[in-house]
Design a protein around this motif. Structure first.
Motif, PDB file in Angstrom:
ATOM      1  N   ARG A 141       0.480  -0.950  -0.077  1.00  0.00           N
ATOM      2  CA  ARG A 141      -0.374   0.000   0.046  1.00  0.00           C
ATOM      3  C   ARG A 141       0.903   1.339  -0.102  1.00  0.00           C
ATOM      4  N   LEU A 142       1.837   0.971   0.708  1.00  0.00           N
ATOM      5  CA  LEU A 142       2.896   2.639   0.550  1.00  0.00           C
ATOM      6  C   LEU A 142       3.675   2.762  -0.538  1.00  0.00           C
ATOM      7  N   LYS A 143       3.577   1.619  -1.752  1.00  0.00           N
ATOM      8  CA  LYS A 143       4.041   1.513  -2.760  1.00  0.00           C
ATOM      9  C   LYS A 143       3.635   1.941  -3.349  1.00  0.00           C
ATOM     10  N   ALA A 144       2.598   1.483  -3.007  1.00  0.00           N
ATOM     11  CA  ALA A 144       0.881   2.466  -4.328  1.00  0.00           C
ATOM     12  C   ALA A 144       1.115   4.294  -4.297  1.00  0.00           C
ATOM     13  N   ARG A 145       1.227   4.597  -3.134  1.00  0.00           N
ATOM     14  CA  ARG A 145       1.709   5.744  -3.119  1.00  0.00           C
ATOM     15  C   ARG A 145       2.130   6.768  -3.568  1.00  0.00           C
ATOM     16  N   GLY A 146       3.196   5.853  -3.540  1.00  0.00           N
ATOM     17  CA  GLY A 146       4.376   6.243  -4.714  1.00  0.00           C
ATOM     18  C   GLY A 146       5.605   6.292  -3.224  1.00  0.00           C
ATOM     19  N   LEU A 147       6.193   5.861  -2.621  1.00  0.00           N
ATOM     20  CA  LEU A 147       7.067   5.211  -1.935  1.00  0.00           C
ATOM     21  C   LEU A 147       8.208   4.650  -1.735  1.00  0.00           C
ATOM     22  N   ASP A 148       9.270   4.540  -1.832  1.00  0.00           N
ATOM     23  CA  ASP A 148      10.671   4.009  -2.042  1.00  0.00           C
ATOM     24  C   ASP A 148      10.784   3.258  -1.463  1.00  0.00           C
ATOM     25  N   ILE A 149      10.444   1.887  -1.043  1.00  0.00           N
ATOM     26  CA  ILE A 149      10.334   0.571  -0.212  1.00  0.00           C
ATOM     27  C   ILE A 149       9.523  -0.760  -0.939  1.00  0.00           C
TER      28      ILE A 149
ATOM     29  N   ARG B 201      13.862   3.342   7.899  1.00  0.00           N
ATOM     30  CA  ARG B 201      14.890   4.149   6.481  1.00  0.00           C
ATOM     31  C   ARG B 201      13.711   4.980   5.762  1.00  0.00           C
ATOM     32  N   LEU B 202      12.264   4.842   5.556  1.00  0.00           N
ATOM     33  CA  LEU B 202      11.491   6.252   4.764  1.00  0.00           C
ATOM     34  C   LEU B 202      11.774   8.066   5.671  1.00  0.00           C
ATOM     35  N   PHE B 203      11.202   7.180   7.047  1.00  0.00           N
ATOM     36  CA  PHE B 203      11.371   8.667   7.805  1.00  0.00           C
ATOM     37  C   PHE B 203      12.719   9.106   7.815  1.00  0.00           C
ATOM     38  N   GLU B 204      14.008   8.456   8.314  1.00  0.00           N
ATOM     39  CA  GLU B 204      15.273   8.966   7.931  1.00  0.00           C
ATOM     40  C   GLU B 204      15.319  10.090   6.744  1.00  0.00           C
ATOM     41  N   GLU B 205      14.933   9.403   5.532  1.00  0.00           N
ATOM     42  CA  GLU B 205      15.633   9.954   4.139  1.00  0.00           C
ATOM     43  C   GLU B 205      14.528  10.667   3.775  1.00  0.00           C
TER      44      GLU B 205
END
Length: 281
Positions: free
Chosen positions: A250-258, A274-278
């Protein structure tokens, strides 16, 4: 690596059944591995589990345990010593009124010397984390504790492999977690080979390898990340993917790099952290 169980092209149908429950199934269970068997209701997974210690015998094909053919009556007791079975309802396996007496039941029937029985019982009860309850009445224990008593009873036989047929299906989330932790500890610390039949995909995700059955045939096989990476294909078989996998998709579908092949909660947490850190300025 040595194989504990070898299943070669087996087929089976129950008496009066029109179609086979298992058809042309071949499978090898390696020594020391943690294998999960999954499939929708009626897929044949419980029937396959019962083939592994000769509760059921195939109509055609062969099943062998450490080289012993399960069709050999002379080898039956040796086979069941080597491959222990734990069922869904622990009440069906508990036979004594005291925990330690129940755990001692199987080795006593095998004629194991009393001193060795004492050692095995103490070790098995400690291995499943029930040392404080060895003098208790099983009926007063929780469902998860009862299931661990059933596992201890099998452990006292000192098997090479334990086959667990949906052992957490009747338990609450806490009980499921404790039983799964126990089974993993036996696998990792004692080297016991584990075959886990489950319909909880979070449990399957913790295995070394997953086999998926559908209509009596093996249709998927591989590491958890490999099997669950095809979420649509898994759902088409009447199963789901682990919650961690669903969230990452779901996060990927929202455009996040995971990554979308994550199956374990801990890995999901790391990926989100890692996403928060980036994202920090």
């Amino acid at each position: 690596m040595e194989n504990i169980i070898e299943i070669n092209d087996i087929s089976f149908r129950y008496e009066g059944g029109e179609s086979p429950v298992l058809e042309g199934v071949s499978l090898k269970v390696k020594k020391g591995e943690f294998l999960a068997l999954c499939g929708a209701n009626g897929s044949g997974k419980s029937t396959l589990a019962k083939m592994m210690n000769a509760i059921l015998l195939p109509e055609s094909g062969t099943v062998s345990v450490l080289g012993m053919d399960t069709a050999s009556e002379e080898q039956l007791y040796k086979i069941r010593e080597r491959v222990g079975m734990v069922f869904q309802n622990p009440d069906n396996q508990i036979v004594a009124s005291i925990v330690e007496e129940d755990v001692a039941f199987a080795p006593e029937n095998l004629g194991v010397p009393p001193e060795e029985i004492r050692r095995r019982v103490d070790a098995a009860i400690e291995a499943v984390g029930l040392g404080r309850h060895k003098g208790d009445t099983p009926s007063k224990l929780s469902g998860g504790q009862k299931q661990r008593v059933a596992i201890a009873g099998v452990l006292a036989m000192q098997p090479d492999c334990i086959v667990l047929d949906e052992p957490t299906a009747m338990l609450d989330p806490f009980g499921r977690r404790r039983v799964l932790e126990t089974v993993h500890r036996l696998n990792e610390e004692l080297g016991v080979t584990v075959v886990l039949i489950t319909h909880f995909m979070e449990e399957a995700a913790t295995a070394d390898r997953i086999i998926v059955l559908s209509e009596g045939k093996i249709v998927r096989e591989g590491a958890p990340r490999e099997v669950f990476s095809d979420a649509e294909g898994v759902r088409a078989l009447g199963l789901d993917v682990p919650r961690a996998t669903r969230l990452c998709r779901r996060l990927k579908a929202r455009g996040l790099d995971i990554a979308t092949d994550i199956v374990l909660p801990a890995d999901c947490v790391k990926a989100i952290a890692r996403l928060f850190e980036e994202a920090r300025p």
